[in-house]
Design a protein around this motif. Structure first.
Motif, PDB file in Angstrom:
ATOM      1  N   PRO A 186      30.363 -10.411  67.000  1.00 57.45           N
ATOM      2  CA  PRO A 186      30.096 -11.229  66.424  1.00 57.45           C
ATOM      3  C   PRO A 186      29.067 -12.664  66.655  1.00 57.45           C
ATOM      4  CG  PRO A 186      32.200 -11.249  67.975  1.00 57.45           C
ATOM      5  CD  PRO A 186      31.260 -10.238  68.366  1.00 57.45           C
ATOM      6  N   ARG A 187      28.974 -13.358  65.810  1.00 61.13           N
ATOM      7  CA  ARG A 187      27.948 -14.353  66.213  1.00 61.13           C
ATOM      8  C   ARG A 187      28.116 -14.945  67.388  1.00 61.13           C
ATOM      9  NH1 ARG A 187      25.333 -16.538  60.917  1.00 61.13           N
ATOM     10  NH2 ARG A 187      25.983 -18.690  61.787  1.00 61.13           N
ATOM     11  N   VAL A 188      27.301 -14.816  67.920  1.00 59.32           N
ATOM     12  CA  VAL A 188      27.500 -15.712  69.213  1.00 59.32           C
ATOM     13  C   VAL A 188      27.460 -17.283  69.720  1.00 59.32           C
ATOM     14  CG1 VAL A 188      26.469 -15.412  71.605  1.00 59.32           C
ATOM     15  CG2 VAL A 188      26.187 -13.046  70.261  1.00 59.32           C
ATOM     16  N   HIS A 189      27.924 -18.004  70.337  1.00 60.37           N
ATOM     17  CA  HIS A 189      27.761 -18.653  70.606  1.00 60.37           C
ATOM     18  C   HIS A 189      27.363 -19.330  72.404  1.00 60.37           C
ATOM     19  CE1 HIS A 189      30.015 -21.829  67.710  1.00 60.37           C
ATOM     20  NE2 HIS A 189      28.994 -20.791  67.411  1.00 60.37           N
ATOM     21  N   ASP A 190      27.752 -18.524  72.660  1.00 61.40           N
ATOM     22  CA  ASP A 190      26.768 -18.268  74.533  1.00 61.40           C
ATOM     23  C   ASP A 190      27.377 -17.210  75.002  1.00 61.40           C
ATOM     24  OD1 ASP A 190      26.179 -19.664  77.196  1.00 61.40           O
ATOM     25  OD2 ASP A 190      27.750 -20.697  77.024  1.00 61.40           O
ATOM     26  N   LEU A 191      26.422 -16.622  75.997  1.00 66.03           N
ATOM     27  CA  LEU A 191      27.095 -15.716  76.783  1.00 66.03           C
ATOM     28  C   LEU A 191      27.437 -16.351  78.408  1.00 66.03           C
ATOM     29  CD1 LEU A 191      23.659 -13.157  76.015  1.00 66.03           C
ATOM     30  CD2 LEU A 191      26.443 -13.028  74.863  1.00 66.03           C
ATOM     31  N   LEU A 196      30.493  -7.706  84.440  1.00 68.59           N
ATOM     32  CA  LEU A 196      31.052  -8.000  83.314  1.00 68.59           C
ATOM     33  C   LEU A 196      29.868  -9.163  82.774  1.00 68.59           C
ATOM     34  CD1 LEU A 196      33.863  -9.116  82.002  1.00 68.59           C
ATOM     35  CD2 LEU A 196      33.953 -10.849  84.068  1.00 68.59           C
ATOM     36  N   LEU A 197      30.175  -9.010  81.290  1.00 66.53           N
ATOM     37  CA  LEU A 197      29.550  -9.408  79.725  1.00 66.53           C
ATOM     38  C   LEU A 197      30.727 -10.338  78.944  1.00 66.53           C
ATOM     39  CD1 LEU A 197      27.213 -10.480  77.932  1.00 66.53           C
ATOM     40  CD2 LEU A 197      27.670  -8.582  77.080  1.00 66.53           C
ATOM     41  N   LEU A 198      30.332 -11.552  79.179  1.00 66.58           N
ATOM     42  CA  LEU A 198      31.177 -12.062  77.876  1.00 66.58           C
ATOM     43  C   LEU A 198      30.362 -13.374  77.272  1.00 66.58           C
ATOM     44  CD1 LEU A 198      33.661 -14.496  80.881  1.00 66.58           C
ATOM     45  CD2 LEU A 198      34.063 -12.788  80.066  1.00 66.58           C
ATOM     46  N   VAL A 199      31.358 -13.388  76.283  1.00 67.09           N
ATOM     47  CA  VAL A 199      30.732 -13.205  75.132  1.00 67.09           C
ATOM     48  C   VAL A 199      31.597 -14.152  73.742  1.00 67.09           C
ATOM     49  CG1 VAL A 199      29.872 -12.778  72.362  1.00 67.09           C
ATOM     50  CG2 VAL A 199      29.428 -10.816  74.227  1.00 67.09           C
ATOM     51  N   ALA A 200      31.302 -15.539  74.145  1.00 70.98           N
ATOM     52  CA  ALA A 200      31.553 -16.909  73.593  1.00 70.98           C
ATOM     53  C   ALA A 200      31.879 -16.607  71.559  1.00 70.98           C
ATOM     54  CB  ALA A 200      31.343 -17.880  73.570  1.00 70.98           C
ATOM     55  N   ASP A 201      32.648 -15.927  71.078  1.00 70.71           N
ATOM     56  CA  ASP A 201      31.951 -15.554  69.396  1.00 70.71           C
ATOM     57  C   ASP A 201      32.078 -16.841  68.309  1.00 70.71           C
ATOM     58  OD1 ASP A 201      34.528 -16.126  68.073  1.00 70.71           O
ATOM     59  OD2 ASP A 201      34.645 -14.433  68.346  1.00 70.71           O
ATOM     60  N   GLU A 202      31.004 -17.460  67.287  1.00 67.89           N
ATOM     61  CA  GLU A 202      32.035 -18.509  66.235  1.00 67.89           C
ATOM     62  C   GLU A 202      33.302 -18.586  65.968  1.00 67.89           C
ATOM     63  OE1 GLU A 202      31.484 -15.725  62.395  1.00 67.89           O
ATOM     64  OE2 GLU A 202      31.768 -15.623  65.036  1.00 67.89           O
ATOM     65  N   LYS A 203      33.935 -17.795  66.326  1.00 68.58           N
ATOM     66  CA  LYS A 203      35.433 -18.317  66.014  1.00 68.58           C
ATOM     67  C   LYS A 203      35.599 -18.733  66.763  1.00 68.58           C
ATOM     68  CE  LYS A 203      35.758 -15.036  61.987  1.00 68.58           C
ATOM     69  NZ  LYS A 203      34.291 -14.529  62.620  1.00 68.58           N
ATOM     70  N   THR A 204      36.846 -18.130  67.703  1.00 70.71           N
ATOM     71  CA  THR A 204      38.167 -19.176  68.928  1.00 70.71           C
ATOM     72  C   THR A 204      37.886 -18.539  69.609  1.00 70.71           C
ATOM     73  OG1 THR A 204      40.130 -18.529  68.194  1.00 70.71           O
ATOM     74  CG2 THR A 204      39.165 -20.352  66.983  1.00 70.71           C
ATOM     75  N   ASP A 205      37.425 -16.659  70.033  1.00 67.19           N
ATOM     76  CA  ASP A 205      37.435 -15.715  70.875  1.00 67.19           C
ATOM     77  C   ASP A 205      36.698 -16.226  71.996  1.00 67.19           C
ATOM     78  OD1 ASP A 205      39.943 -14.918  69.925  1.00 67.19           O
ATOM     79  OD2 ASP A 205      39.095 -14.112  68.052  1.00 67.19           O
ATOM     80  N   ILE A 206      36.412 -14.964  73.086  1.00 61.85           N
ATOM     81  CA  ILE A 206      35.853 -14.732  73.613  1.00 61.85           C
ATOM     82  C   ILE A 206      36.265 -13.844  74.173  1.00 61.85           C
ATOM     83  CG2 ILE A 206      35.081 -14.983  76.326  1.00 61.85           C
ATOM     84  CD1 ILE A 206      35.856 -17.732  75.765  1.00 61.85           C
ATOM     85  N   SER A 235      40.079 -10.002  74.796  1.00 61.45           N
ATOM     86  CA  SER A 235      39.622 -10.574  74.738  1.00 61.45           C
ATOM     87  C   SER A 235      40.144 -11.981  74.928  1.00 61.45           C
ATOM     88  CB  SER A 235      39.632 -11.031  73.146  1.00 61.45           C
ATOM     89  OG  SER A 235      39.328  -9.934  72.457  1.00 61.45           O
ATOM     90  N   LEU A 236      39.895 -13.533  74.948  1.00 59.74           N
ATOM     91  CA  LEU A 236      40.472 -14.473  75.664  1.00 59.74           C
ATOM     92  C   LEU A 236      40.752 -15.527  74.024  1.00 59.74           C
ATOM     93  CD1 LEU A 236      39.129 -15.526  79.044  1.00 59.74           C
ATOM     94  CD2 LEU A 236      41.090 -14.236  78.541  1.00 59.74           C
ATOM     95  N   ASN A 237      41.891 -15.482  74.178  1.00 60.55           N
ATOM     96  CA  ASN A 237      42.059 -16.314  72.889  1.00 60.55           C
ATOM     97  C   ASN A 237      42.206 -18.246  72.993  1.00 60.55           C
ATOM     98  OD1 ASN A 237      42.814 -14.653  69.807  1.00 60.55           O
ATOM     99  ND2 ASN A 237      42.222 -16.435  69.724  1.00 60.55           N
ATOM    100  N   GLU A 238      41.694 -19.263  72.381  1.00 58.14           N
ATOM    101  CA  GLU A 238      41.192 -20.553  72.157  1.00 58.14           C
ATOM    102  C   GLU A 238      42.291 -20.997  70.946  1.00 58.14           C
ATOM    103  OE1 GLU A 238      41.265 -22.588  74.813  1.00 58.14           O
ATOM    104  OE2 GLU A 238      40.023 -21.623  76.261  1.00 58.14           O
ATOM    105  N   PRO A 239      42.318 -22.200  70.727  1.00 59.84           N
ATOM    106  CA  PRO A 239      43.600 -22.586  69.963  1.00 59.84           C
ATOM    107  C   PRO A 239      41.855 -22.779  68.833  1.00 59.84           C
ATOM    108  CG  PRO A 239      43.543 -24.236  71.755  1.00 59.84           C
ATOM    109  CD  PRO A 239      42.955 -22.668  71.964  1.00 59.84           C
ATOM    110  N   VAL A 240      40.720 -23.630  68.823  1.00 64.52           N
ATOM    111  CA  VAL A 240      39.582 -24.283  68.235  1.00 64.52           C
ATOM    112  C   VAL A 240      38.213 -23.253  69.298  1.00 64.52           C
ATOM    113  CG1 VAL A 240      41.070 -25.949  67.675  1.00 64.52           C
ATOM    114  CG2 VAL A 240      39.114 -25.810  69.658  1.00 64.52           C
ATOM    115  N   GLU A 241      37.423 -23.434  68.007  1.00 65.60           N
ATOM    116  CA  GLU A 241      36.247 -22.795  68.461  1.00 65.60           C
ATOM    117  C   GLU A 241      35.795 -23.121  69.421  1.00 65.60           C
ATOM    118  OE1 GLU A 241      31.748 -22.727  65.922  1.00 65.60           O
ATOM    119  OE2 GLU A 241      33.363 -24.182  65.604  1.00 65.60           O
ATOM    120  N   VAL A 242      35.073 -22.457  70.527  1.00 66.21           N
ATOM    121  CA  VAL A 242      34.376 -22.309  72.090  1.00 66.21           C
ATOM    122  C   VAL A 242      33.137 -22.118  71.746  1.00 66.21           C
ATOM    123  CG1 VAL A 242      34.336 -21.082  74.313  1.00 66.21           C
ATOM    124  CG2 VAL A 242      36.006 -20.470  72.618  1.00 66.21           C
TER     125      VAL A 242
END
Length: 314
Positions: free
Chosen positions: A144-149, A157-167, A180-187
């Motif tokens: 996905p489009r990457v907001h943060d790594l 372990l690699l964690l990727v925060a996408d442009e939607k609401t998931d890690i 995946s970890l699900n957040e209610p709004v954009e991370v």
């Protein structure tokens, strides 16, 4: 009302001025001797933590510098920019060593991979790339489009925060997707504890969450700060990552007890939005950077930045 003995006393705070525009990122060298900053003015500055002088000013990027990562041996930094490149700089002699072209949009994040010859980057172009320092692409995966790594210290372990609401969590050795970890709004940003047990996420609605990665559950949230459409990068801080800290759009630095969620301090050091907050065990200090063009150093309360707090404090 805040506790009388603040964890980062206001009177020890020190301000660094050297950028001509908003400061979007700061990072301490692993050895605690330097601080690197990246700015909308397209430059990186290396600051000495011993006297807060400017050691180097790196010019080369055609656009804002949005992210900086230090090599494990504290000799190099990689900077990431909206000019779609990353650049490798030698902190000892002040030279640009390499330009990395492979992303087709803004490069949003980069992390070294445990050794001094490889790092990983993510961007808004749906790409995660592993590079060696000679400029070769070792591996790339579509994402996905990457907001943060975030990368765990053992590089498993690699964690990727996408442009939607998931890690998204990947096994970094095989680059296979795990969960995946699900957040209610954009991370907007995230940080990993040193032991890779916990992850904190900064959300677009201003919430700050902490996840237990062993159980994959949301265990705590921290509140009291304001965050909206800007990326404000949060951090674990203090000995054994006992604190959580973030900046806010009203220029305040917030510090919480990680285990209780109690707000310990609200500190005024900036006049505009704080973009990033980062901690160094070695320097025993927090650093924040802001749209007000300055960087603040916040030594922990045991005294000078060079003095590491001992383990008897609470």
């Amino acid at each position: 009302h805040m506790c009388p003995t603040s964890v980062f006393p206001q009177e020890l705070q020190f301000s660094l001025k050297g950028h001509q525009d908003e400061v979007w990122y700061v990072a301490f060298s692993p050895d605690g001797r330097y601080l690197a900053s990246g700015s909308r003015d397209k430059t990186c500055i290396i600051w000495s933590m011993s006297d807060f002088s400017i050691v180097h000013r790196f010019n080369g990027h055609q656009n804002e510098v949005a992210y900086i990562a230090w090599s494990p041996n504290s000799k190099y930094i990689v900077s990431a920019s909206s000019d779609r490149t990353l650049r490798l700089w030698d902190v000892e002699d002040g030279t640009q060593m390499q330009v990395f072209s492979g992303h087709e949009e803004t490069v949003t994040s980069c992390k070294w991979l445990g050794t001094n010859d490889r790092f990983i980057s993510g961007g808004l172009d749906h790409r995660i790339i592993i590079w060696d320092i000679n400029g070769t692409i070792v591996k790339q995966i579509s994402s996905p489009r990457v907001h943060d790594l975030a990368v765990s210290s053992d590089c498993s372990l690699l964690l990727v925060a996408d442009e939607k609401t998931d890690i998204h969590a990947y096994d970094l050795t095989t680059l296979t997707f795990m969960y995946s970890l699900n957040e209610p709004v954009e991370v907007m940003s995230m940080a990993l504890s040193a032991d890779a047990r916990y992850c904190i996420t900064g959300l677009r609605n201003g919430e700050l969450h902490m996840w237990d990665l062993d159980t994959r559950t949301l265990v705590r949230d921290f509140s009291g700060h304001t965050q909206g459409q800007y990326v404000i990068r949060c951090t674990f801080a203090g000995q054994d990552d006992r604190l959580v800290a973030t900046g806010s759009e009203d220029g305040l630095l917030f510090v919480w007890n990680r285990n209780t969620g109690q707000l310990l301090a609200r500190l005024r050091g900036h006049t505009k939005t704080i973009n990033v907050c980062t901690w160094s065990d070695k320097a025993a200090a927090l650093a924040t950077s802001s749209d007000d063009k300055t960087i603040c150093i916040w030594p922990a309360y045991r005294g000078a930045p060079s003095h590491r707090p001992d383990s008897t404090d609470d």
